[in-house]
Design a protein around this motif. Structure first.
Motif, PDB file in Angstrom:
ATOM      1  N   SER A 154     -21.979  26.313  44.842  1.00  0.00           N
ATOM      2  CA  SER A 154     -22.462  27.622  45.270  1.00  0.00           C
ATOM      3  C   SER A 154     -23.226  28.292  44.136  1.00  0.00           C
ATOM      4  O   SER A 154     -24.327  28.828  44.338  1.00  0.00           O
ATOM      5  N   GLY A 155     -22.666  28.246  42.926  1.00  0.00           N
ATOM      6  CA  GLY A 155     -23.342  28.833  41.772  1.00  0.00           C
ATOM      7  C   GLY A 155     -24.628  28.112  41.438  1.00  0.00           C
ATOM      8  O   GLY A 155     -25.642  28.731  41.106  1.00  0.00           O
ATOM      9  N   LYS A 156     -24.623  26.769  41.533  1.00  0.00           N
ATOM     10  CA  LYS A 156     -25.818  25.985  41.219  1.00  0.00           C
ATOM     11  C   LYS A 156     -26.935  26.254  42.223  1.00  0.00           C
ATOM     12  O   LYS A 156     -28.106  26.377  41.851  1.00  0.00           O
ATOM     13  N   VAL A 157     -26.590  26.337  43.495  1.00  0.00           N
ATOM     14  CA  VAL A 157     -27.597  26.581  44.523  1.00  0.00           C
ATOM     15  C   VAL A 157     -28.167  27.991  44.390  1.00  0.00           C
ATOM     16  O   VAL A 157     -29.369  28.205  44.536  1.00  0.00           O
ATOM     17  N   LYS A 217     -14.791  26.798  32.267  1.00  0.00           N
ATOM     18  CA  LYS A 217     -15.714  25.975  33.036  1.00  0.00           C
ATOM     19  C   LYS A 217     -17.041  26.720  33.169  1.00  0.00           C
ATOM     20  O   LYS A 217     -17.113  27.935  33.011  1.00  0.00           O
ATOM     21  N   GLU A 218     -18.099  25.969  33.503  1.00  0.00           N
ATOM     22  CA  GLU A 218     -19.439  26.564  33.527  1.00  0.00           C
ATOM     23  C   GLU A 218     -19.601  27.635  34.597  1.00  0.00           C
ATOM     24  O   GLU A 218     -20.488  28.483  34.487  1.00  0.00           O
ATOM     25  N   ASP A 219     -18.762  27.591  35.633  1.00  0.00           N
ATOM     26  CA  ASP A 219     -18.866  28.642  36.651  1.00  0.00           C
ATOM     27  C   ASP A 219     -18.062  29.886  36.269  1.00  0.00           C
ATOM     28  O   ASP A 219     -17.970  30.836  37.042  1.00  0.00           O
ATOM     29  N   GLU A 220     -17.486  29.889  35.050  1.00  0.00           N
ATOM     30  CA  GLU A 220     -16.707  31.035  34.593  1.00  0.00           C
ATOM     31  C   GLU A 220     -17.482  31.919  33.618  1.00  0.00           C
ATOM     32  O   GLU A 220     -16.940  32.892  33.106  1.00  0.00           O
TER      33      GLU A 220
END
Length: 324
Positions: A154-157, A217-220
């Motif tokens: 979701s974050g990447k998109v 993590k990278e989404d944090e």
């Protein structure tokens, strides 16, 4: 007497609402795989080592508990067929019999079905009771992993959509939210090419501290931000702060790193793509706009949409906070 199979086989089917070209690379690259797979996400304080090739057939990794040294293992990708199937083997400790994990990917428009075929290791007669709980444990782990993957994608998109809709070299006005950054204060020589190399070096320091030492993590955390005096680029030496946005303060024992709070504000903004030295024209546009509108300005914020790389063009958001 209850008889337990020497090994156990079972199947888990999951579907994720992202297309195969987004999903498959998260499985085919073990560095991606460990970012969201619950089996590794839970392994705090573990050392993860990756070996070339880093993706596809022949790639491998090792994990080890650095405190006890007793919990360790190896993962191998034994077979890979792009967008179709993968075969993993997981060896725990000194067990010579691996978990065999075969994956089949079935694309369906904007979603992907993933079928996990899992075979547990062969065990001794006395150890076979462990297979009674393995299916529930692995099924639960897969379920949590898929939720992690969905959140990550979701974050990447969202980022990809942002990149595709950016209008470069256009001055805009934005109401910017506040941020909490964790990073480093730096002074660098301001010769051509030296500054971006210094920024790249310090990006590595901050990124490794946040991901390795703090276990984030990278989404944090958000995109890296550089803060500096917008009029300081004529000097032989430039001082700047470089940090990553976090959602809240955490304990930091290393005095090389510090927090910095950015207050909400209106800002003049230009998105820039090109050689790092070439952004000075855009910075002057922001300063000229503030002067024309009789507004005071704060420190310049450079948000790196892609991590700083001295060998390629940069993509950055230049923001100049302004006040009446």
């Amino acid at each position: 007497m209850l008889m337990i199979d020497e090994s156990k086989n079972f199947v888990v089917e999951k579907e994720i609402n992202y297309p195969i070209d987004k999903v498959f690379p998260q499985f085919n690259n073990l560095q991606n795989f460990t970012q969201w797979n619950e089996f590794f996400v839970n392994k705090k304080g573990y050392k993860l080592s990756y070996y070339t090739p880093y993706e596809g057939q022949g790639s491998s990794m090792n994990y080890q508990n650095m405190k006890t040294k007793s919990d360790y293992g190896d993962v191998f990708i034994r077979y890979a067929h792009c967008f179709t199937s993968l075969k993993y083997q997981l060896y725990e400790g000194n067990n010579t019999s691996p978990y065999k994990i075969d994956l089949k990917f079935i694309p369906n428009k904007n979603s992907t079905k993933i079928i996990w075929y899992i075979s547990t290791p062969k065990t001794s007669y006395l150890g076979r009771s462990l297979n009674l709980i393995s299916e529930d444990y692995i099924a639960s782990t897969i379920d949590k992993s898929m939720r992690n993957l969905s959140q990550l994608l979701s974050g990447k998109v969202d980022k990809e959509n942002l990149l595709s809709n950016i209008k470069y070299d256009t001055l805009m006005v934005e109401n910017q939210k506040g941020m909490l950054l964790l990073g480093v204060n730096v002074s660098s020589v301001n010769k051509k090419g030296d500054l971006i190399k210094n920024i790249e070096l310090n990006h590595g320091k901050v990124f490794n501290f946040v991901t390795k030492d703090l276990g984030k993590k990278e989404d944090e955390f958000g995109a890296p931000v550089l803060i500096t005096d917008p009029r300081g680029f004529k000097n032989k030496e430039v001082s700047y702060y470089y940090g990553l946005p976090l959602s809240k303060r955490v304990g930091v024992s290393d005095n090389n790193f510090s927090f910095r709070t950015i207050s909400p504000s209106d800002a003049f903004v230009i998105y820039y793509k090109g050689k790092y030295e070439g952004r000075l024209k855009a910075i002057n546009q922001l300063l000229d706009k503030a002067k024309k509108d009789s507004m005071r300005n704060g420190d310049l914020q450079e948000t790196f949409i892609e991590a700083p790389n001295s060998r390629t063009e940069v993509k950055i958001k230049l923001s100049l906070p302004v006040f009446r």
